[in-house]
Design an enzyme around this catalytic site. Structure first.
Site, PDB file in Angstrom:
ATOM      1  N   SER A   1      -9.781  -0.185  -1.883  1.00 54.98           N
ATOM      2  CA  SER A   1      -8.618   0.181  -2.693  1.00 54.98           C
ATOM      3  C   SER A   1      -7.513  -0.846  -2.563  1.00 54.98           C
ATOM      4  O   SER A   1      -6.717  -0.774  -1.629  1.00 54.98           O
ATOM      5  CB  SER A   1      -8.094   1.540  -2.200  1.00 54.98           C
ATOM      6  OG  SER A   1      -7.972   1.520  -0.774  1.00 54.98           O
TER       7      SER A   1
ATOM      8  N   ALA B   1      -3.981  -2.194  -3.631  1.00 59.12           N
ATOM      9  CA  ALA B   1      -2.763  -1.631  -4.219  1.00 59.12           C
ATOM     10  C   ALA B   1      -2.560  -2.122  -5.655  1.00 59.12           C
ATOM     11  O   ALA B   1      -2.205  -1.346  -6.552  1.00 59.12           O
ATOM     12  CB  ALA B   1      -1.575  -2.042  -3.359  1.00 59.12           C
TER      13      ALA B   1
ATOM     14  N   LYS C   1     -13.937  -4.456   8.728  1.00 59.03           N
ATOM     15  CA  LYS C   1     -14.315  -5.216   7.517  1.00 59.03           C
ATOM     16  C   LYS C   1     -13.346  -6.372   7.286  1.00 59.03           C
ATOM     17  O   LYS C   1     -13.681  -7.364   6.639  1.00 59.03           O
ATOM     18  CB  LYS C   1     -14.446  -4.305   6.300  1.00 59.03           C
ATOM     19  CG  LYS C   1     -13.199  -3.496   5.915  1.00 59.03           C
ATOM     20  CD  LYS C   1     -12.189  -4.224   5.097  1.00 59.03           C
ATOM     21  CE  LYS C   1     -10.921  -3.444   4.889  1.00 59.03           C
ATOM     22  NZ  LYS C   1      -9.852  -4.174   4.227  1.00 59.03           N
TER      23      LYS C   1
ATOM     24  N   TRP D   1       0.825  -1.214   0.000  1.00 59.13           N
ATOM     25  CA  TRP D   1       0.000   0.000   0.000  1.00 59.13           C
ATOM     26  C   TRP D   1       0.862   1.269   0.000  1.00 59.13           C
ATOM     27  O   TRP D   1       0.584   2.218  -0.719  1.00 59.13           O
ATOM     28  CB  TRP D   1      -0.979  -0.037   1.170  1.00 59.13           C
ATOM     29  CG  TRP D   1      -2.128   0.921   1.073  1.00 59.13           C
ATOM     30  CD1 TRP D   1      -2.663   1.629   2.110  1.00 59.13           C
ATOM     31  CD2 TRP D   1      -2.900   1.277  -0.088  1.00 59.13           C
ATOM     32  NE1 TRP D   1      -3.717   2.397   1.666  1.00 59.13           N
ATOM     33  CE2 TRP D   1      -3.885   2.205   0.324  1.00 59.13           C
ATOM     34  CE3 TRP D   1      -2.857   0.919  -1.434  1.00 59.13           C
ATOM     35  CZ2 TRP D   1      -4.817   2.772  -0.562  1.00 59.13           C
ATOM     36  CZ3 TRP D   1      -3.781   1.491  -2.338  1.00 59.13           C
ATOM     37  CH2 TRP D   1      -4.737   2.390  -1.890  1.00 59.13           C
TER      38      TRP D   1
ATOM     39  N   ASP E   1     -15.703  -0.793   1.348  1.00 59.18           N
ATOM     40  CA  ASP E   1     -14.505  -1.577   1.639  1.00 59.18           C
ATOM     41  C   ASP E   1     -14.856  -3.025   1.991  1.00 59.18           C
ATOM     42  O   ASP E   1     -14.086  -3.951   1.721  1.00 59.18           O
ATOM     43  CB  ASP E   1     -13.719  -0.926   2.784  1.00 59.18           C
ATOM     44  CG  ASP E   1     -12.221  -1.120   2.638  1.00 59.18           C
ATOM     45  OD1 ASP E   1     -11.811  -1.862   1.732  1.00 59.18           O
ATOM     46  OD2 ASP E   1     -11.465  -0.549   3.438  1.00 59.18           O
TER      47      ASP E   1
END
Ligand SMILES: NC(=O)C1=CN([C@@H]2O[C@H](COP(=O)(O)OP(=O)(O)OC[C@H]3O[C@@H](n4cnc5c(N)ncnc54)[C@H](OP(=O)(O)O)[C@@H]3O)[C@@H](O)[C@H]2O)C=CC1
Ligand SMILES: O=C(CO)COP(=O)(O)O
Length: 339
Positions: free
Chosen positions: A138, A140, A191, A12, A244
């Site tokens: 998101s 990477a 999450k 990340w 997410d």
């Protein structure tokens, strides 16, 4: 153009450096390993982003003095368990205020602190302009392919959130803002627990009904805890909540889903961690969430079931059986409580 240092050169930290360098900022990427700094300066980071050619404008260093002196904006991109250590190392070298951004997703077991609270514990207020959280769906691997991605920058101070929005935003990386720091940090951290659980039921071969059930009821228990902790309920329907949750429970890139999948197929926690070679935040976060559920007296049955699998050696099939056999309930019980 801003002067930014990203601390942590895993997947990340490297992907965010890619975005920042492309956005034309004066970017330095700090890693604690000298040989990795050299590799990144030769434009690859194979262990974390296989096959990706990094732009020349990403400069890496293993020199902490240089990394701290460079930064007006400090982006912390190490796993939750390294946040205190890296913050302390930074604090020892700070001579001016910096705007802190963290992008990690976890809760510290025992202290039960969110990451922004850990940073504020370690860095004196006189050196902190603000702490902004960047979170959302998101991976990477997709960001460095420049595939469309949306995240949120959370801070009670909207000017600071706007500055971070401007810092990262570009044609493939769209950044929203949010003032609900607690909701964004809790959604992002918890999450991972649900993704581990979905990975397990996928590994057991239970299919899509089970996946949808865990995601939906998982979100209910995340929101139930988050609201008790002071979050705004609507945040959980946003990017750092359901957004997410969707990506982590359904993406092949998710380390948490993959770890859960291996557990469901019969591997032990130790075997899974050895095979992953990257951080699986959900494991430690399960311990923290289990403790938070007790502290706030909030029922979190999926978290509880996962805790038993991870830390008490209960077989995944049995944990599922127990979840399905719980007392009957009204689905909207939580909503009624919130009204
Ligand atoms: N990967 C992703 O797509 C996303 C990750 N995140 C979050 O970002 C955070 C970082 O994740 P990610 O980059 O994926 O993790 P990785 O496992 O890919 O990389 C972790 C990095 O942190 C370094 N590190 C670990 N401990 C220390 C320490 N004590 N001091 C200095 N460096 C350290 C590692 O170094 P070494 O190589 O030596 O082990 C490695 O470079 C996590 O909280 C994750 O949940 C959030 C959104 C997306
Ligand atoms: O937070 C993430 C995506 O938004 C990354 O999730 P994993 O750590 O499970 O890969």
């Amino acid at each position: 153009m801003e002067k930014v240092t990203v601390f942590g050169a895993g997947s990340w930290g490297t992907a965010l450096s890619y975005v920042l360098a492309q956005n034309g900022h004066d970017l330095l990427l700090w890693t604690h390993r000298k040989e990795q700094a050299e590799e990144i300066n030769n434009h690859t980071n194979e262990r974390y982003l296989k096959g990706v050619q990094l732009p020349d404008s990403i400069k890496a260093t293993a020199d902490l003095d240089r990394a701290v002196a460079h930064a007006d904006i400090i982006v912390l991109a190490v796993p939750t368990k390294a946040i205190r250590e890296v913050s302390r190392d930074i604090r020892a070298r700070l001579s001016k205020k910096a705007l802190f951004v963290h992008v990690s997703k976890g809760i510290e077991p025992d202290s039960l602190k969110r990451i922004s609270e850990m940073i504020r514990d370690e860095i004196p207020a006189e050196f902190i302009e603000e702490v902004v959280i960047l979170s959302g769906p998101s991976h990477a691997e997709e960001v460095v392919l420049e595939h469309p991605t949306t995240v949120t920058a959370a801070c009670a101070n909207t000017q600071a959130a706007n500055r971070i929005q401007d810092l990262f935003m570009n044609s493939y990386f769209r950044v929203y803002t949010n003032t609900d720091v607690i909701g964004v940090e809790i959604g992002g951290a918890l999450k991972n627990i649900i993704a581990l659980a979905v990975g397990i039921t996928d590994g057991l071969g239970y299919g899509d009904n089970a996946k949808a059930a865990i995601m939906t009821r998982g979100l209910a228990e995340i929101a139930r805890l988050g609201v008790k902790m002071g979050a705004t309920p609507l945040t959980f329907s946003g990017l750092s909540g359901v957004g997410d949750l969707i990506v982590t429970c359904t993406s092949v890139h998710s380390r948490n889903w993959r770890a859960g999948n291996m557990l469901g197929k019969g591997k032990s926690v130790e075997e899974v961690l050895e095979e992953m070679g990257m951080v699986v935040e959900g494991i430690r976060t399960t311990k923290a969430a289990h403790q938070l559920a007790e502290r706030y007296q909030v029922p979190m049955p999926i978290t509880q079931a996962l805790y038993m699998v991870l830390f008490e050696g209960v077989k995944p099939e049995l944990a599922v059986e127990e979840l399905m056999g719980r007392m009957k309930k009204n689905e909207m019980e939580d909503l009624v409580d919130l009204l």
